[in-house]
Design an enzyme around this catalytic site. Structure first.
Site, PDB file in Angstrom:
ATOM      1  N   TYR A   1       0.809  -1.226   0.000  1.00  0.00           N
ATOM      2  CA  TYR A   1       0.000   0.000   0.000  1.00  0.00           C
ATOM      3  C   TYR A   1       0.843   1.276   0.000  1.00  0.00           C
ATOM      4  O   TYR A   1       2.056   1.219   0.125  1.00  0.00           O
ATOM      5  CB  TYR A   1      -1.089  -0.015   1.065  1.00  0.00           C
ATOM      6  CG  TYR A   1      -0.765  -0.067   2.543  1.00  0.00           C
ATOM      7  CD1 TYR A   1       0.473   0.209   3.077  1.00  0.00           C
ATOM      8  CD2 TYR A   1      -1.793  -0.396   3.443  1.00  0.00           C
ATOM      9  CE1 TYR A   1       0.682   0.169   4.453  1.00  0.00           C
ATOM     10  CE2 TYR A   1      -1.592  -0.441   4.814  1.00  0.00           C
ATOM     11  CZ  TYR A   1      -0.343  -0.150   5.307  1.00  0.00           C
ATOM     12  OH  TYR A   1      -0.138  -0.188   6.648  1.00  0.00           O
ATOM     13  N   GLU A   2       0.160   2.371  -0.223  1.00  0.00           N
ATOM     14  CA  GLU A   2       0.829   3.672  -0.355  1.00  0.00           C
ATOM     15  C   GLU A   2       1.835   3.647  -1.515  1.00  0.00           C
ATOM     16  O   GLU A   2       2.903   4.252  -1.452  1.00  0.00           O
ATOM     17  CB  GLU A   2       1.492   4.030   0.978  1.00  0.00           C
ATOM     18  CG  GLU A   2       1.776   5.502   1.227  1.00  0.00           C
ATOM     19  CD  GLU A   2       0.543   6.383   1.083  1.00  0.00           C
ATOM     20  OE1 GLU A   2      -0.525   6.029   1.609  1.00  0.00           O
ATOM     21  OE2 GLU A   2       0.658   7.422   0.419  1.00  0.00           O
ATOM     22  N   GLY A   3       1.479   2.935  -2.573  1.00  0.00           N
ATOM     23  CA  GLY A   3       2.360   2.772  -3.734  1.00  0.00           C
ATOM     24  C   GLY A   3       3.195   1.515  -3.605  1.00  0.00           C
ATOM     25  O   GLY A   3       4.119   1.471  -2.799  1.00  0.00           O
TER      26      GLY A   3
END
Lengths: 593, 593
Positions: B434-436
């Site tokens: 997550y978050e890229g």
């Protein structure tokens, strides 16, 4: 739901174009014609894809349950087990005398990869049975063999291996389970065993537990341990079933993965046991089948990596996200498929080059086991003993990493259970632990196998690489640059590491042991490098002979080039760690961590 | 049950002896006296160990449940959340104007590590709120700030970030959620968002969703995306709660880990939304807080590694198995503790040297963010933008690997959920995604950040290493050999990789992108090498000044020596992969995999 397609074509390539099995003088190999093995593999692939794979998420979600002392397997497992049994798959490489088909172990291994990839938890029921039957085959009396083997070879009865106790796993000398000799020659077994895979279930009429225990008055430590046959239900001399034995399931463990397999705490309370093999030689009896068992676990590492890779590949082809920086590939769609992106390629190539290299490595190992067993080849036996910890440790570590890479291709969807990628990682995780945790494999490799028989086997391995290089270098400049040179360099690194151990391990064994894990990994890379050099050669040969499926061989060469360029150079890092010695590793007092 | 003890002493060492925060001219840093930060850290450590950590397995086992449209958090979460709120922890580094304590971000980060290590799933509720509040703080009107922030800073209301949709995650230009402008200046938001962490729950009176959507008639792609405030319950101008808004939870996802956090599918059906910031500039608004958010995720990687390490260390000290080959250490016991074995040491030292290096790296990153925000330091802002993908990608990959190593120390027990080691790995796994996803971090690093502002920031980084080397070399031969030389070598490798990209990326960008992941990892190693060189220097300084706790500093030096000798040389492998270019990576047609 994830899919699985058995890589039959790749398996055939390794068996026939790389290992050239029919040309081997191992008894039974002459029967392994390409049409014959193809028929077996196709059939095994079919049952794997159509019966076992669809049950894989079912097993993960439902798990096994214990109710009133009875263990129930997940929905569909019983019916699938019947199908596997009726197909004769469990006895594929077992003696005809006991109902098996007497095929070489290499074929059992090939089929085993398909089954494990499709459903590891399910396949373990027959895998453990195979292991227990092999132990009885190797160490049982004729009466024991006649009584148990026909039903175990068919999986009418299944088997288990009982080693671990709550306070001891690796260090089995601390074992407390005891065996009291009885007047009738049997023993009363009492104690608790844990982590017993397939410990109890509802798919067989009886379960034959092989249990390590200490006979009253036996020597301390590992040399006082004996092996016993302890059936769940006592077996009459005519093979009919008698009374329940004094063994019960304490509980089913809640595990990270392989939920479809019942991992049990087994309580033995004066259970009747029958000595298997000699008294106090239980560990030796276990060890005789360890090469096979560990090769089987290494194969599980490959199997989960292969299954996960297939799905990651599908996803990378289907999922549209972002554009190829070198030019749009899917102009009619809102984005290009993931597979255009170099970093996704890197991940897929890592996975593909590992799986194909590992497959060749394992099948080669299986031919060595066949050679050892079927023609009493001591050199093959020694070599496969050396390679066993590498196969187990390296392939399960790497196999696990590959499932993580496959999961990563899915982005957020990889973390959602529904997509199935999490299960591959959670199931693959156990293979790094059981059948000897990988740190123990590294210890076995460096502390025991390297020096075994005066270091003869590791020398034989290096000779084998050297001979291959000598015979195949200088014929094709591209092949030399892409395959031969990297293999030579990696093999040189491995030898330098061995040399470091020799020069520094004597004065301080920690200098060798602190580098054991790195050594196991660099050895694995060299083995896969050797396999890729052999596969590259076979592919070039096929192309030179205008093989009909040129794309297959071109792909094989490209995949090999990737492994040699991107993975094999890891040997340098491992070597530098090894050569840094034990000082930094052992510097701290335990209290100061 | 696993335990967690906050590493307050190590945190103090980094803050005061390595980063020397009170000597900094960043506004607010003068208040960070050692006694003051110690008091905060002790208190945060206490709540982490005593309140949050015991709930970690509860959250994992129970998970969240959705009943009649209401999401319920696991037993004990509500009470703990009240305790965290009443302690004022959520507003630690938020402006006083809105009820916060206005402390530097570096302190929020230090406390955040403790909370995350103790209970990642729980801490995400306040973490997401912090992120959403920061976005409103940066882009909201005064009226919006006054309306939402006081309640979000206190966590009376929590927040979420809604980016992902079923068909797009990384490629947000494909987003379909739409915003219809209304006459009153509000918007009607309609669409489906997935993977919404803390999407709904029972611990707050309201939930403030920040939602990316496309205003009707907006430009195609990423440039037509706007950001909206969409409260779960509409808020009257006086701050009281009004009617339910048109947003509902579709389902809670079944995930591999972080079960205690409700990851929701959110359905927006004409929900009232308020534009946050400028129309069509939603992505820019998201990006302004991305450095913080990604640093926070990198910190989660460290946090899980630290927590898992502490337990692996306990187990290695307690579990008796096997004997030290160099001589029995526990003659009165049946075996020696695991920690005597070199391969267990290797694993523990990997974990320890990573956690301590990562801690310094993250706190350094946090001081750069403070410098950027509190004194408008453009150089610090540029540098931390460059380092952000490294912090996120490298620390979460490595942090995850460390949890796997910690789990492995337990052998079979590591695979059993009851022991808690599986949860650390399953929870840590999400941070790589997550978050890229980490592949996207690598792309951001190589495709964007390296060349940003004419490459000024990467030059600044190399200058920083060079200056450190210059100022600290030649004073102590041991230090030079153990720290300076390896740092120089690794930094040289990193520069060579950058040079390769410059020379080969122009003619074919794939030559850079195929090496992006390796570059991210080698950059991470160089950063940790720099941190270890700085920590080693601080430890030597303390020892030279007869610090009272010599063992702490000796241990620090020994741990640093380990990292430099065993981990830092990985840069060579990464460089060799990068220099092998894109050819082998991109060789296959997509159809031929």
């Amino acid at each position: 739901m994830p899919r699985y397609t058995a890589p039959t074509k790749d398996m055939q390539f390794v068996l026939h174009e790389v290992l050239d099995v029919t040309a081997s003088d191992i008894p039974g190999y002459d029967e392994l014609e390409a049409d014959f093995t193809s028929a077996i593999l196709e059939e095994a692939g079919k049952i794997s894809a159509e019966v076992l794979a669809p049950l894989n998420p079912v097993g993960d979600t439902e798990g096994c349950r214990l109710e009133n002392g009875v263990v129930y397997t997940p929905t569909g497992f019983r019916a699938a087990f019947e199908q596997v049994k009726s197909g004769g798959w469990p006895g594929l490489d077992m003696p005809e005398q006991y109902g098996g088909q007497n095929m070489p172990y290499v074929i059992g291994t090939a089929v085993g990869e398909f089954f494990s990839a499709a459903n590891q938890a399910f396949t373990m029921y027959q895998g453990l049975t195979h292991g227990a039957a092999s132990a009885i085959l190797a160490h049982g009396t004729d009466a024991q063999k006649d009584l148990y083997l026909p039903r175990m070879v068919s999986c009418e009865w299944t088997g288990t291996m009982n080693l671990t106790e709550p306070h001891c796993g690796t260090d089995l000398g601390m074992m407390r389970t005891r065996a009291e000799p009885q007047d009738d020659g049997t023993y009363k077994i009492t104690g608790q065993k844990i982590f017993i895979s397939s410990g109890d279930h509802d798919m067989a009429d009886n379960i034959v537990h092989l249990v390590l225990a200490r006979i009253a008055g036996a020597p301390e430590g590992i040399k006082g341990v004996s092996l016993f046959i302890v059936p769940k239900i006592l077996v009459n001399d005519d093979g009919t079933l008698g009374a329940r034995n004094g063994v019960a399931v304490g509980k089913i463990e809640e595990k990270m993965g392989i939920h479809g397999n019942s991992t049990c705490v087994m309580n033995y309370d004066g259970a009747t046991g029958y000595l298997l093999g000699e008294a106090h030689k239980g560990m030796r009896a276990m060890f005789t089948m360890m090469n096979e068992a560990r090769l089987g676990v290494g194969m599980q590492g490959l199997a989960q990596a292969e299954a996960a890779y297939q799905n990651a590949l599908d996803y990378a082809r289907d999922r549209l996200q972002g554009r190829d920086v070198t030019g749009t590939k899917n102009p009619d769609g809102p984005a290009d498929p993931l597979i255009v992106h170099p970093d996704i390629r890197r991940s897929l190539m890592d996975q593909k080059s590992f799986a194909e290299g590992a497959r060749a490595f394992i099948l080669w190992g299986a031919t060595l086991i066949d050679s050892a067993h079927r023609k009493d080849d001591k050199a093959a036996d020694g070599l496969v003993s050396l390679l066993t910890p590498v196969i187990k440790g390296f392939l399960t570590d790497q196999g696990y990493d590959m499932t993580i890479k496959a999961q990563q291709v899915y982005g957020g969807h990889g973390y959602i259970e529904e997509w199935g990628m999490s299960q591959y990682t959670r199931d693959a995780r156990i293979a790094m632990i059981y059948e000897g945790a990988n740190g123990v494999q590294a210890l076995d490799l460096v502390g025991r196998k390297l020096a075994q028989d005066g270091g003869r086997h590791v020398m034989a391995f290096f000779d084998l690489v050297k001979t291959f290089v000598k015979e195949n270098a200088g014929q094709d400049a591209d092949y030399d640059r892409a395959f031969i040179e990297p293999l030579k360099a990696a093999s040189k690194d491995l030898q330098a590491a061995g040399m470091y151990f020799m020069q520094n391990g004597m004065k301080n064994p920690n200098n060798a042991l602190a580098g054991s894990y790195d050594f196991m990994h660099m050895f694995g890379h060299v083995c896969l490098g050797l396999m890729w050099a052999r596969m590259g050669k076979a592919a070039m040969h096929a192309l030179a002979n205008s093989a009909s499926d040129a794309a297959f061989y071109e792909t094989k060469l490209a995949t090999g080039r990737y492994y040699m360029a991107r993975q094999l150079p890891a040997t340098k890092l491992h070597l530098s760690r090894i050569q840094s010695g034990a000082d930094t590793v052992m510097a701290l007092e335990a209290a100061n961590f």
